[in-house]
Design an enzyme around this catalytic site. Sequence first.
Site, PDB file in Angstrom:
ATOM      1  N   HIS A 166       0.850  -1.200   0.000  1.00  0.00           N
ATOM      2  CA  HIS A 166       0.000   0.000   0.000  1.00  0.00           C
ATOM      3  C   HIS A 166       0.878   1.239   0.000  1.00  0.00           C
ATOM      4  O   HIS A 166       1.900   1.295   0.686  1.00  0.00           O
ATOM      5  CB  HIS A 166      -0.958   0.000   1.196  1.00  0.00           C
ATOM      6  CG  HIS A 166      -0.297   0.130   2.535  1.00  0.00           C
ATOM      7  ND1 HIS A 166      -0.021   1.352   3.121  1.00  0.00           N
ATOM      8  CD2 HIS A 166       0.133  -0.799   3.422  1.00  0.00           C
ATOM      9  CE1 HIS A 166       0.536   1.161   4.301  1.00  0.00           C
ATOM     10  NE2 HIS A 166       0.651  -0.141   4.510  1.00  0.00           N
ATOM     11  N   ASP A 210       6.496   1.494   6.309  1.00  0.00           N
ATOM     12  CA  ASP A 210       5.058   1.233   6.303  1.00  0.00           C
ATOM     13  C   ASP A 210       4.379   2.180   5.320  1.00  0.00           C
ATOM     14  O   ASP A 210       3.796   3.172   5.718  1.00  0.00           O
ATOM     15  CB  ASP A 210       4.498   1.420   7.715  1.00  0.00           C
ATOM     16  CG  ASP A 210       3.021   1.082   7.801  1.00  0.00           C
ATOM     17  OD1 ASP A 210       2.549   0.322   6.947  1.00  0.00           O
ATOM     18  OD2 ASP A 210       2.348   1.581   8.720  1.00  0.00           O
ATOM     19  N   GLU A 237      -4.956   1.615   2.871  1.00  0.00           N
ATOM     20  CA  GLU A 237      -4.806   0.496   3.817  1.00  0.00           C
ATOM     21  C   GLU A 237      -4.844   0.968   5.255  1.00  0.00           C
ATOM     22  O   GLU A 237      -5.416   0.300   6.130  1.00  0.00           O
ATOM     23  CB  GLU A 237      -3.489  -0.230   3.544  1.00  0.00           C
ATOM     24  CG  GLU A 237      -3.280  -1.505   4.342  1.00  0.00           C
ATOM     25  CD  GLU A 237      -2.593  -1.283   5.692  1.00  0.00           C
ATOM     26  OE1 GLU A 237      -2.533  -2.236   6.487  1.00  0.00           O
ATOM     27  OE2 GLU A 237      -2.126  -0.137   5.941  1.00  0.00           O
ATOM     28  N   GLU A 238      -4.268   2.119   5.525  1.00  0.00           N
ATOM     29  CA  GLU A 238      -4.105   2.563   6.906  1.00  0.00           C
ATOM     30  C   GLU A 238      -5.438   2.881   7.584  1.00  0.00           C
ATOM     31  O   GLU A 238      -5.528   2.862   8.806  1.00  0.00           O
ATOM     32  CB  GLU A 238      -3.207   3.805   6.956  1.00  0.00           C
ATOM     33  CG  GLU A 238      -1.768   3.569   6.510  1.00  0.00           C
ATOM     34  CD  GLU A 238      -0.977   2.711   7.487  1.00  0.00           C
ATOM     35  OE1 GLU A 238      -1.538   2.323   8.539  1.00  0.00           O
ATOM     36  OE2 GLU A 238       0.185   2.421   7.198  1.00  0.00           O
ATOM     37  N   GLU A 280       4.398  -5.647   3.926  1.00  0.00           N
ATOM     38  CA  GLU A 280       3.924  -4.695   4.920  1.00  0.00           C
ATOM     39  C   GLU A 280       5.075  -4.181   5.777  1.00  0.00           C
ATOM     40  O   GLU A 280       6.219  -4.615   5.632  1.00  0.00           O
ATOM     41  CB  GLU A 280       2.872  -5.342   5.824  1.00  0.00           C
ATOM     42  CG  GLU A 280       1.457  -4.862   5.575  1.00  0.00           C
ATOM     43  CD  GLU A 280       1.237  -3.409   5.964  1.00  0.00           C
ATOM     44  OE1 GLU A 280       2.176  -2.738   6.447  1.00  0.00           O
ATOM     45  OE2 GLU A 280       0.105  -2.927   5.794  1.00  0.00           O
TER      46      GLU A 280
END
Length: 963
Positions: free
Chosen positions: A160, A172, A206-207, A232
């Site tokens: 992501h 991340d 995604e977050e 990830e």
Amino acid sequence: MARLSNPFAFTPRPVIFWVTATYIAIFAVLLTVHLNVPDYPHKTPAGTNLTEAWSDLQHITRRYHPYNSHANDDVRKYLLSRMQEIVESKNLGSDRVEIIDDNISNATFSAGNTTVYFEGTNIIVVIRGSHDKEPFYTTHDTPLGTSRAPGNGGVLVNAHYDSVSTGYGATDDGVGVVSVLQLLSYFTEPENWPHRTVVLLLNNGEEDFLNGAKAFMRHPISQLPHTFLNLEGAGAGGRATLFRSTDTEVTSFYKTVKHPFGTVVSGDGFKQGFIRSQTDYVVFNGELGLRGLDVAFMEPRARYHTLEDSTRESSLNSLWHMLSASIATTSGMASDTSDRFSGSSDEREDGKVNTGTGTEAVWFDIFGKVFILFRLHTMFALCVTLLVVTPIAVIGLTVILSKSDKNYLFTRKKYIHSSDDDEPVRLNGWRGFFRFPITFVAATAIVVGLAYLLQRVNPYIVYSSPYAVWSMMLSAWLFFAWFLLRGASAMRPSALQRHYTLLWLFIGSFVLLVFVTVLARNYHVASGYFSMFAFAAVFVALLISYAELFFLPKKSVYAARFGDAGGVIHDREPPSRPLSGTTNGTRSDERVPEDDDATETTSLLRNDRVSFRRNYGSRRQSVSEGADPEDHHAASDLGFVYEGEQEWSGTLPSWLWLIQFLLTVPIVVILVGQVALLLTSAIYQTPADGSSTLSIYLLFAALTAALTVPAAPFLHRFTYHIPTFLLFVCVGTAIYNLVAFPFSLEHKLKVYFLQQIDLDTGANTVSLTGLEGYVQDIIKQIPSAQGQDLNCTTPDVATRKELTKCSWAGLPAHVVPRLSPYGNNTTPKSWLEYSIQKSSNANKATIRVVGQNTRSCRLMFDTPVRSVWVDGAVSDPRFNATGQHGTRELRLWHRQWSQPWNVSVAWGSDTNSTFSGRVACLWSDANAGSIPSFDEVQHYLPVWAVSSKIADGLVEGSKRFKL
């Protein structure tokens, strides 16, 4: 005299050397592997370029780029251009590689009592496999389920590209994103072209709720892949670990990774709900039905979701570790031409892709070099076999020993003529049997007591000093275990102490294996795999101890040496000796002295017995006078007897202990040590999230016992030197752990920021959520909060209930430009507009919501609504729009800025029921200085603290509504 110089004898010097050296060596290797990342190669595979990848990483992490930020759009444009650049540089046709700029897919789904409407902005690249000759079907006019390529489908690789609002997103998930770019370059090289189609997905959102993966499910190309690799990040560097996998078959592709890293313990942690956060893995596997792997960075968690998740804290080594694992794993998946992942050719009734059935796996690495993989069913079968066979073997050996008259275990005495009227010979076979359980309970209780002491005095020290806690507990257990075992051996030496300790280890590990077997069978938990290996090792070591007993003389033969005695014959009693092990052979005061004067009751064979003892004593004296004081043996016609131990033990082999040691200690310390380090990295900084520190310390205590108990059979041979050093280590680290400040520049305490504005009244509240006491100290250093009374309460975020939320009237936000598109000055009240139109004949209404300079708003209902529909949504049978008990919150996400949502809702059947709640919009872009309160917190935080986000937005503006 051979034992005096034997480097493998069961005497203090060899035992101290081999035990100490082994533990130091294993711990050193484990820590080196865990704390260091393998160096990247100077020459990488064709199609990959680390310099280029690092440049991409630096570019996309220049600013915070959450979904609800303008920087996110810039990152998206950059990634699209880079993908097009890579494909164009390879001169490939659109029939072989296709880039899909997905600005169409959206998803409406529920999670409990929350409903999400999300418009995706994913980027998808499809590389058609050489075995897949048919053209792609990627238009939205194609129904879901008909876009699958022929054959076995393909492989999905996902990362992501959004970050959180408080982090730059280097790990991340920036490293995952640039790894996907490099995979595109790698697989479009002619020599690397995949057999099966590879789908590369860069998802956005995604977050916030795994929204991007949900939107991908709405694209027809999602029906093509059958396996997946999710990349990830939950830390800021280090090694990329295999977090979890769906089954044995797909995990086998990870075996080709040059530097594997991970254990099934992490997967079980997710499976059992111990890890509260999630990744896109749960969407691809749990909802789309694919089989695959989750590979992620995992430490240090203090930098996760903070500004320290940056390229400065990452490295080329970490980048290469994830990229190399991705290349190896994806290449294996894409080369598999079998049908084991294809399932049937039709879509399942529940809307998931049919990818066949896999078997549950057990997996772990050894020193980051070797990857062990086998089925959970295999582990269960082996456990059951061990549980059945091993007790039978031990009982059988006991019977054989007894029939051979060599079973000295649990034997107190032996009658010379098998008559109770005869004088017995004392064998003292029971001596030492109860020492280990008493020692284990006492030493473990001391370590548990230290855990409670830390929890009471300085509970958060583990946050910055986990290895100081480990040092304290390990040294405490070893010292007190040695003190008790050595003390007992000094007072009443026993040649069977090692055997009895192994027997107790066998019993304890047997009970543990029963528990592990039940977990594997009933709960599909594989984390106890190390206990299977430990039990097998202890069993073999115990067999060796039984084999040793066959070297002993028969009890009848040994007793006959004393002849017929008129009184009770005692075996040689141990003298009292200091713990240093440098004693002489002084006779015990309890020993009945011999009387050379014969009487009418003196046995006729007394002279033989006296001769035996005198000869024994003279030989013993002659050896002792010339022996090295370190070697505490006495000589007899039965061989050398370690000082004070039973005389019949002289024929026991002196070197078999080393085989037992090598069987029991290394395998347990390696397997348990790797689990201990992984769990340490996973949990030691979770107290900032509200996790219990006591549970962490108790887990450390349990693992401490598991790491040190294999050394127990050999500790009584240690002299005082090493244990004394361990005592000093224990005392020093205990003092440090009790008085040191628990946070530092390298291990900062995370606090969670949120600014809430009541747009009806203008009330402006800024809050930090964190650990009680510390969060108040932090707020005292923030200028806008000084002189204000803090309002400290329990946060309303479910995952942060254990923390404290303190709020104050903060600096105003400037999230909406001063001039609107219409040229009018804006005020906070105009940031959010809504209107509600109620149906005249039912409990239904249409709500129109528009927020300025945002693409995220929410509707929160005081009572649940039973149905929700958003204009533009597409119906999907796989997704429920509302939960079983309705919806209390609707989260709205646009791909465009400042665009309205039109929402239709229906609520209770009572026509007189009221409809009320709150409308809120979010602002998450902290790059332009539009959130002064956040900038102030960042600037004035103490050096031992760092801020993170607690919600999807940094600023939340809301208005009340009621019908």
